[in-house]
Motif scaffolding. Structure first.
Motif, PDB file in Angstrom:
ATOM      1  N   THR A 171      53.688 -10.846 -26.947  1.00 41.44           N
ATOM      2  CA  THR A 171      54.830 -10.204 -26.289  1.00 41.44           C
ATOM      3  C   THR A 171      54.336  -8.965 -25.547  1.00 41.44           C
ATOM      4  O   THR A 171      53.316  -8.368 -25.899  1.00 41.44           O
ATOM      5  N   ASP A 172      55.061  -8.613 -24.564  1.00 37.12           N
ATOM      6  CA  ASP A 172      54.755  -7.415 -23.830  1.00 37.12           C
ATOM      7  C   ASP A 172      55.995  -6.528 -23.912  1.00 37.12           C
ATOM      8  O   ASP A 172      57.090  -6.990 -23.635  1.00 37.12           O
ATOM      9  N   PRO A 173      55.931  -5.281 -24.326  1.00 41.58           N
ATOM     10  CA  PRO A 173      54.713  -4.483 -24.514  1.00 41.58           C
ATOM     11  C   PRO A 173      54.197  -4.428 -25.954  1.00 41.58           C
ATOM     12  O   PRO A 173      53.211  -3.739 -26.189  1.00 41.58           O
ATOM     13  N   LEU A 174      54.802  -5.121 -26.928  1.00 38.84           N
ATOM     14  CA  LEU A 174      54.388  -4.878 -28.314  1.00 38.84           C
ATOM     15  C   LEU A 174      53.121  -5.616 -28.712  1.00 38.84           C
ATOM     16  O   LEU A 174      52.544  -5.357 -29.755  1.00 38.84           O
ATOM     17  N   GLU A 175      52.678  -6.540 -27.864  1.00 35.63           N
ATOM     18  CA  GLU A 175      51.430  -7.260 -28.096  1.00 35.63           C
ATOM     19  C   GLU A 175      51.421  -8.012 -29.424  1.00 35.63           C
ATOM     20  O   GLU A 175      50.434  -8.026 -30.142  1.00 35.63           O
ATOM     21  N   ARG A 176      52.559  -8.621 -29.752  1.00 37.94           N
ATOM     22  CA  ARG A 176      52.621  -9.432 -30.972  1.00 37.94           C
ATOM     23  C   ARG A 176      52.527 -10.901 -30.599  1.00 37.94           C
ATOM     24  O   ARG A 176      53.192 -11.333 -29.658  1.00 37.94           O
ATOM     25  N   PRO A 177      51.698 -11.670 -31.332  1.00 33.96           N
ATOM     26  CA  PRO A 177      51.670 -13.119 -31.065  1.00 33.96           C
ATOM     27  C   PRO A 177      53.045 -13.730 -31.339  1.00 33.96           C
ATOM     28  O   PRO A 177      53.818 -13.218 -32.149  1.00 33.96           O
ATOM     29  N   VAL A 178      53.328 -14.835 -30.654  1.00 33.37           N
ATOM     30  CA  VAL A 178      54.681 -15.390 -30.715  1.00 33.37           C
ATOM     31  C   VAL A 178      54.665 -16.732 -31.421  1.00 33.37           C
ATOM     32  O   VAL A 178      53.870 -17.609 -31.086  1.00 33.37           O
ATOM     33  N   VAL A 207      64.842 -15.076 -24.053  1.00 32.89           N
ATOM     34  CA  VAL A 207      63.883 -14.860 -22.979  1.00 32.89           C
ATOM     35  C   VAL A 207      62.937 -13.746 -23.409  1.00 32.89           C
ATOM     36  O   VAL A 207      63.360 -12.737 -23.955  1.00 32.89           O
ATOM     37  N   VAL A 208      61.631 -13.982 -23.239  1.00 29.89           N
ATOM     38  CA  VAL A 208      60.620 -13.041 -23.710  1.00 29.89           C
ATOM     39  C   VAL A 208      59.595 -12.810 -22.609  1.00 29.89           C
ATOM     40  O   VAL A 208      59.089 -13.760 -22.014  1.00 29.89           O
ATOM     41  N   SER A 209      59.309 -11.540 -22.318  1.00 36.11           N
ATOM     42  CA  SER A 209      58.214 -11.230 -21.399  1.00 36.11           C
ATOM     43  C   SER A 209      56.916 -11.268 -22.178  1.00 36.11           C
ATOM     44  O   SER A 209      56.849 -10.729 -23.280  1.00 36.11           O
ATOM     45  N   ALA A 210      55.899 -11.898 -21.622  1.00 28.39           N
ATOM     46  CA  ALA A 210      54.679 -12.063 -22.408  1.00 28.39           C
ATOM     47  C   ALA A 210      53.435 -11.953 -21.538  1.00 28.39           C
ATOM     48  O   ALA A 210      53.497 -12.011 -20.308  1.00 28.39           O
ATOM     49  N   MET A 211      52.301 -11.770 -22.226  1.00 24.53           N
ATOM     50  CA  MET A 211      50.999 -11.600 -21.578  1.00 24.53           C
ATOM     51  C   MET A 211      49.981 -12.398 -22.393  1.00 24.53           C
ATOM     52  O   MET A 211      50.242 -12.724 -23.545  1.00 24.53           O
ATOM     53  N   PRO A 212      48.811 -12.642 -21.834  1.00 29.49           N
ATOM     54  CA  PRO A 212      47.753 -13.253 -22.646  1.00 29.49           C
ATOM     55  C   PRO A 212      47.161 -12.210 -23.586  1.00 29.49           C
ATOM     56  O   PRO A 212      47.064 -11.034 -23.215  1.00 29.49           O
ATOM     57  N   ALA A 213      46.749 -12.630 -24.770  1.00 27.00           N
ATOM     58  CA  ALA A 213      46.227 -11.674 -25.755  1.00 27.00           C
ATOM     59  C   ALA A 213      44.977 -10.989 -25.232  1.00 27.00           C
ATOM     60  O   ALA A 213      44.724  -9.818 -25.535  1.00 27.00           O
ATOM     61  N   ASN A 214      44.183 -11.707 -24.415  1.00 25.85           N
ATOM     62  CA  ASN A 214      42.931 -11.091 -23.957  1.00 25.85           C
ATOM     63  C   ASN A 214      43.158 -10.001 -22.907  1.00 25.85           C
ATOM     64  O   ASN A 214      42.215  -9.403 -22.423  1.00 25.85           O
ATOM     65  N   LEU A 215      44.422  -9.718 -22.567  1.00 27.66           N
ATOM     66  CA  LEU A 215      44.695  -8.619 -21.642  1.00 27.66           C
ATOM     67  C   LEU A 215      44.212  -7.298 -22.250  1.00 27.66           C
ATOM     68  O   LEU A 215      43.726  -6.423 -21.540  1.00 27.66           O
TER      69      LEU A 215
END
Lengths: 354, 588
Positions: free
Chosen positions: A206-213, A223-231
């Motif tokens: 998740t972005d911005p908390l950086e928790r895996p989903v 609806v969830v905003s997300a990023m790759p963990a390797n960011l």
């Protein structure tokens, strides 16, 4: 500057009033009407009053400047004042400084204008214009000076000098342009525009908390905003905004039977779909999701994408569907990407489909 | 006092010994400028620019144009500990920790908004009054250049704080760059130093914003003013005003005080607004990150029309030989503004070609007296306003509770349909006003006084129009459409330019064909005589205070209008008598 205005004395002839000064299509156009005296012209008391007004405004300006300095020293920038009748506060320092300084300046202007309007003469003055063009003789003389000089320089006859000079002049700006090359140092690798941080097995966080989903974290309609963990790995080197600008995704979940189509067979995970969050129009992040219709609306230019139908455009200026990211879960049950996007994300560009 | 005068004399001698400046001062200080409120629009632009330069210089002392990431530790509590660029952090410092910093920021931003607004309205004034005609075409061109640069300066400026809103603007600008065929991707690559957003753009924009663009603006403003000075200001038609003179007040002392005072007024009002009204509260938007945005993002007002063009364009994109062309972006963001500015820049030459007009013009047109130009102007304005509305379609949708799709479709169609309608309506209104002017010359003005004649008939008394109005109406320029070119000359040789000239003649007819001519001198003389007779008849019935007296043919000396002060009325009455007496002597 050569200004050939007549001297002040010469202009009084046409001032005298309603003489006919011009003709237009056979009509006489009346001249200046007689000057009407202002009250300050004929009544000394009115003139005195105007004088006092002007002086008062200048004094008010001086007072405001003093108040400004006091406000500057006395009021901390963090103080606020309540606004009467509105349920709000304003920055005390900014308001006090703005009002005092503004009035200090304004009163100088108002005083000067009042002075000009009430006390300085208001009788209109006439000056003559002169045709802007030179006389033929002047033109001829100018041309002569030019051609004499040109002949003396030999620019016309000495071909080799002329041509080599033109060559040199034509070439010398080139370094100025060439040196702009390193505005973007290094190789011009446009290929990176077509890649993002996503790769097979990238965990979705998740972005911005950086928790895996986990799939259960995304309810139907959610609806969830997300990023790759390797960011996080590229974080703090030179900032991670370039990577963010391409990798941002949005996760939505809908009942599997609501999904009409996807960009690839089985790219969802139990109704969870992942789409690029970057608009295919000019690249704004798309954030307004309408649960009932599964429409995603870009707040910048109102392009609307139907996430239940391959992210296709249903309205607005965007021309392409939002790229979909194929996802699944890893052995620990967290959502992961199955690969990178199969096309460049974000706005189109010339080489996009090459 | 005499000591001051002496010192001044010494200083003047010192300067003149070196620069022979006496002549220049004599002419310049005595220079006459015409007076009209609409001439102050350009002044507002100039003064706003000076305010921008002053406040901007202040801001440079604290602003850091750097995209290095720092952790914010200033006095704005909600953002404490947040990672952000130095540019954003220093803008927060200016807003919250530098005393007067927020004021300077807001003066700078408000002045920029006023600057573009003043330029735009000034441009409209110049257009609708035909001030761009010979010999001032090049000053129009410089003006168009200044407007363009003002937009660039404004955009570059509000992108600098690196807040969420400004970053979104830059993202859109980058998307637009990418849409340029062939070179777009490289252009974006060079501008941003690689991928978006990179770490270079703020410092580059900074150089553009504080040096490059303002430097050019300053140079062009100087040229603009020198031309106004050298060619002298235009003036509106009126009594005593001709194409060969300038009627107004001298620079020294009137405009020194008025224009100088007006600078302080503009500066003062801008400062007051900046002290009282928040503009661009960057602290509320947060630092820029490319994956976030706020709903209802709006650019500054002057970018709104381009934003609208982007929003309205249908989504057309083609791939030819594997190359992608984003018509949906390139057309609204590059082609449309390019055409608009080119058309605007070239308009003076278009009009002089169509009308065949090569005369010098120093008397301004009343917009009604050039209905086609006025129509074109209103058409362009309608187009602009529709695009501008398009730029806020989401806000309109929210506040008026209409579907954003419906607004967009209305505007998509309206952009083609409404401007021509605006043209036709404007032209008709102008022609009607021309007819009314003619009517006024021939029948006088309506006084609103009803008179009952002995036999019971009611008539409205017509009064003569004022000398000012009469002068204005009689100054209506004579215009004539160009005749059709001969297809062959006297010897039967074919005129090769006939085709082009036929087009020109047709355009010229479209321009001037339905002009309402002035009454002829004979018609006017008859009308004046009729009016004088009518007034003679009606005057005895009216009381002294409202009596209309005929000063000169068609000119009214109406005592009631001056003042209620008996002394003033007496003075005016004396003045009127003197004039009449003089006129009587002249006649005899």
């Amino acid at each position: 500057m050569t200004d050939n205005s007549p001297t002040p004395q010469s202009s009084s002839a046409a001032e005298t009033g309603t003489d006919v000064v011009a003709r237009n299509q056979g009509h006489d156009i009346p001249g200046l009407p007689p000057h009407r005296p202002r009250q300050t012209d004929i009544d000394p008391r009115a003139a005195k009053r105007a004088e006092r007004q002007v002086a008062l405004m200048f004094l008010a300006s001086a007072l405001m400047t003093v108040l400004f300095v006091i406000a500057f020293v006395q009021i901390p920038t963090t103080d606020t004042w309540p606004v009467p009748f509105f349920n709000a506060t304003i920055n005390a320092s900014n308001t006090a400084l703005g009002v005092t300084f503004g009035l200090a300046i304004f009163f100088i202007g108002a005083g000067a204008i009042q002075w000009a309007k009430k006390l300085m003469p208001d009788k209109e003055v006439v000056q003559l214009r002169h045709p802007l063009k030179s006389t033929q003789q002047e033109r001829d003389e100018a041309a002569e000076v030019f051609w004499d000089g040109a002949d003396e320089s030999g620019f016309g006859q000495r071909k080799i000098i002329r041509r080599s000079l033109l060559l040199a002049m034509g070439l010398f700006p080139i370094p100025l342009v060439v040196m702009l090359r390193d505005l973007a140092p290094g190789p011009l690798d446009l290929g990176v525009l077509k890649e993002t941080l996503w790769e097979e097995g990238s965990r979705i966080v998740t972005d911005p908390l950086e928790r895996p989903v986990r799939p259960a974290d995304v309810p139907i309609g959610g609806v969830v905003s997300a990023m790759p963990a390797n960011l996080t790995e590229v974080q703090h080197e030179e900032g991670n905004l370039n990577a963010r600008a391409k990798a941002a995704i949005i996760l939505v979940r809908m009942a599997p039977e609501d999904i009409q189509s996807q960009q690839g067979e089985g790219w969802d995970y139990q109704g969870i779909l992942a789409f690029s969050k970057i608009c295919t129009h000019v690249g704004c992040p798309i954030a307004l999701y309408q649960q009932r219709t599964h429409h995603l609306l870009c707040p910048c230019h109102q392009s609307t994408f139907d996430l239940s139908d391959s992210g296709n455009v249903v309205f607005g200026p965007a021309a392409r569907a939002l790229p979909q990211l194929p996802i699944t879960v890893d052995e620990e049950g967290f959502l992961i990407a199955r690969s990178d996007f199969d096309q460049p994300v974000g706005p189109s560009f010339w080489e996009r489909d090459r | 006092m005499s000591a001051t005068v002496n010192a001044g004399k010494k200083a003047a001698t010192y300067v003149d010994d070196r620069f022979a400046s006496a002549n220049f001062f004599k002419r310049s200080l005595g220079k006459v400028f015409p007076d009209h409120w609409s001439f102050m629009l350009g002044e507002i632009a100039l003064y706003s620019f000076i305010v921008i330069l002053l406040s901007g210089t202040f801001l440079t002392f604290w602003f850091k144009p750097s995209m290095v990431e720092v952790i914010y530790d200033g006095s704005y509590a909600p953002l404490k500990g947040v990672e952000m660029s130095e540019a954003y952090a220093s803008t927060l410092d200016i807003s919250f920790d530098i005393r007067g910093g927020l004021l300077m920021r807001q003066i700078h931003h408000w002045a920029a908004l006023f600057f573009v607004a003043a330029i735009s309205v000034h441009l409209l004034r110049v257009f609708f009054t035909g001030a761009f005609r010979k010999p001032r075409e090049f000053n129009w061109l410089i003006g168009v250049g200044l407007l363009t640069l003002a937009l660039v300066a404004g955009f570059a400026g509000y992108s600098l704080p690196d807040d969420l809103l400004s970053g979104t603007g830059l993202r859109i600008a980058q998307g637009i760059m990418l849409s340029i065929p062939l070179v777009g991707t490289y252009l974006s690559w060079f501008v941003f130093g690689g991928e978006f957003p990179g770490t270079d753009i703020i410092s580059r924009l900074y150089a553009v914003h504080i040096l490059l663009v303002p430097g050019i603006i300053l140079a062009l403003v100087t040229a603009h003013l020198i031309m106004v000075w050298y060619q002298k200001h235009t003036q509106y038609p009126g009594p005593g005003r001709t194409n060969e003179n300038v009627v107004g007040y001298r620079l020294m002392p009137i405009y020194m005080a008025k224009a100088g005072g007006f600078f302080f007024a503009v500066f003062g009002i801008t400062t007051l607004v900046a002290g009282l009204v928040t503009i661009n509260p960057i602290w509320a938007y947060g630092p820029y990150t490319p994956d976030q945005v706020t709903a209802g993002s709006q650019p500054d007002w002057y970018i709104g029309w381009l934003e609208g063009a982007l929003r309205l364009m249908p989504n057309v994109e083609t791939v030819i030989f594997g190359f992608t062309i984003s018509w949906n972006i390139f057309i609204p963001a590059a082609v449309v503004p390019g055409l608009v500015f080119t058309a605007m820049a070239l308009y003076p030459w278009f009009e002089s070609w169509v009308t065949g007009d090569t005369k010098e013009h120093h008397i301004l047109d009343r917009p009604r007296n050039n209905p086609t130009r006025t129509g074109i102007g209103v058409m362009a304005l309608t187009f602009y306003i529709l695009l501008w509305i398009g730029g806020g379609n989401d806000l309109i949708a929210r506040f008026f509770d209409v579907s954003v799709n419906a607004i967009t479709w209305f505007l998509r169609i309206g952009i083609f349909v409404l401007p021509p309608i605006a043209f036709v309506i404007t032209k008709r209104i102008c022609l009607s006003l021309q007819r009314r002017d003619r009517e006024k010359l021939l029948h006088g003005r309506e006084t609103g006084q009803i008179l009952r004649l002995p036999h019971g008939e009611f008539i409205e008394i017509h009064g003569p129009i004022s000398v000012e109005e009469r002068a204005v109406l009689l100054s209506k320029p004579e215009v004539e459409p160009l005749a059709l070119p001969p297809t062959e000359d006297a010897n039967g040789v074919k005129n090769k330019k006939a085709g082009r000239n036929r087009l020109r003649s047709r355009l010229s007819n479209w321009f001037y064909g339905d002009n309402i001519p002035l009454p002829t001198p004979e018609e006017l003389a008859a009308a004046d005589a009729h009016l004088a007779h009518e007034i003679e008849q009606t005057t005895p019935v009216l009381d002294e205070a409202t009596a209309l007296r005929v000063g000169t043919p068609g000119v009214i000396a109406d005592e009631g209008v001056l003042h209620d002060d008996p002394k003033l009325v007496a003075a005016a009455r004396d003045a009127a008598r003197t004039i009449e007496a003089e006129r009587g002597e002249n006649k005899s």
